[in-house]
Design a protein around this motif. Structure first.
Motif, short mmCIF file in Angstrom:
data_model
loop_
_atom_site.label_atom_id
_atom_site.label_comp_id
_atom_site.label_asym_id
_atom_site.label_seq_id
_atom_site.Cartn_x
_atom_site.Cartn_y
_atom_site.Cartn_z
N LYS A 1 63.08 17.70 -24.43
CA LYS A 1 62.08 18.11 -25.15
C LYS A 1 61.94 18.13 -26.68
CE LYS A 1 59.39 19.01 -21.18
NZ LYS A 1 58.07 18.34 -20.87
N PHE B 1 62.13 23.72 -12.40
CA PHE B 1 62.92 23.67 -13.81
C PHE B 1 62.30 23.01 -14.83
CE2 PHE B 1 67.53 24.39 -11.57
CZ PHE B 1 66.90 25.73 -10.73
N GLY B 2 61.03 22.45 -14.50
CA GLY B 2 60.45 21.87 -15.64
C GLY B 2 60.73 20.43 -15.62
N TYR B 3 61.30 19.82 -14.60
CA TYR B 3 61.87 18.44 -14.62
C TYR B 3 60.43 17.70 -14.33
CZ TYR B 3 66.91 18.89 -14.10
OH TYR B 3 68.15 18.89 -14.21
N ASP B 4 60.45 16.57 -15.04
CA ASP B 4 59.07 15.42 -14.74
C ASP B 4 59.79 14.65 -13.48
OD1 ASP B 4 57.90 16.27 -17.17
OD2 ASP B 4 59.02 15.01 -18.43
N GLY C 1 61.59 28.81 -19.36
CA GLY C 1 61.42 28.50 -18.18
C GLY C 1 61.98 27.12 -17.71
N LEU C 2 62.32 26.47 -18.96
CA LEU C 2 63.06 25.05 -18.59
C LEU C 2 64.44 25.20 -18.43
CD1 LEU C 2 61.12 22.75 -20.95
CD2 LEU C 2 60.42 23.29 -18.75
N LYS C 3 65.04 24.42 -17.58
CA LYS C 3 66.53 24.56 -17.23
C LYS C 3 67.09 23.08 -17.80
CE LYS C 3 66.83 28.21 -14.15
NZ LYS C 3 66.85 29.17 -15.18
N CYS C 4 68.31 23.26 -17.98
CA CYS C 4 69.09 21.98 -18.33
C CYS C 4 68.91 20.80 -17.71
CB CYS C 4 70.55 22.19 -18.44
SG CYS C 4 71.73 20.80 -18.61
N MET D 1 66.21 19.84 -19.65
CA MET D 1 64.89 19.66 -20.30
C MET D 1 64.53 20.30 -21.60
SD MET D 1 63.84 17.80 -18.01
CE MET D 1 62.22 17.46 -18.49
#
Lengths: 139, 74
Positions: B19, A76-79, B10-13, B15
């Motif tokens: 950002k 999900f794009g988490y670091d 593509g990013l989810k909550c 993120m």
């Protein structure tokens, strides 16, 4: 005065950890002071290298569930979730308070906790903090 | 022309919010920022972030589940 929200983290599960990370980082981004008080089983969240299991999964799959969720959240794009928290701590918007009595009860030493934690506090110190809070939430 | 752009598809909550905040911190008064997100939560999540960080939502477009926010720093 900036808004302030205080949270009590009393469980050692991945779910509690996830809520702490997501609400903490988002609140910090929204300029809210986010304070977390780690008590009883919640203290383990602050131990270096601790990987919480998923409370909602049946017994043999708890740890595996934690690894699975972490992998999915990465998608999900988490670091790295602790790195996300660290940004907020460095900005002073997230503060992580270990409960001093819990540390004795659970035999957790300060040197076992992550360096980004504040000094341990007791019930009175946390409650005084809550006098000025806009919300106090038990996770 | 906008001053800043961020494609958060593509990013989810949370993120996209985290950002976006990093960009907002760099913005100066009057500068503009285009944020693109395909996270369904963004529609409800971006306006509160802007309220709290001294920004205005100039425009929001939705096209096939992709949201484009035009943001201006007050």
């Amino acid at each position: 005065m900036p808004k302030q929200m205080n949270f009590i983290v009393s469980k050692n599960s991945f779910e509690e950890f996830g809520m702490m990370v997501i609400l903490g980082t988002t609140g910090a981004a929204m300029e809210t002071q986010m304070n977390f008080f780690f008590t009883f089983w919640g203290i383990f969240q602050l131990k270096k290298g601790y990987k919480p299991g998923v409370a909602g999964m049946p017994f043999p799959f708890k740890k595996l569930g934690g690894a699975m969720f972490r992998k999915m959240l990465k998608g999900f794009g988490y670091d790295d979730m602790w790195e996300m928290v660290k940004d907020g701590v460095e900005e002073g918007k997230i503060k992580l308070y270990p409960c001093s009595m819990t540390m004795d009860l659970m035999r957790v030493k300060k040197k076992q906790l992550r360096e980004i934690c504040e000094e341990p506090v007791g019930a009175a110190a946390f409650l005084e903090m809550c006098d000025n809070a806009d919300a106090v939430i038990s996770l | 022309m906008v001053d800043f752009q961020l494609d958060a598809k593509g990013l989810k909550c949370p993120m996209p919010i985290l950002k976006a905040k990093k960009v907002i911190k760099k913005m100066e008064s009057g500068q503009t920022f285009e944020l693109i997100s395909d996270d369904g939560g963004s529609k409800a999540d971006v306006p509160p972030l802007l309220n709290k960080t001294g920004c205005t939502l100039v425009e929001m477009k939705e096209d096939g589940g992709v949201f484009t926010f035009l943001i201006k720093k007050d």
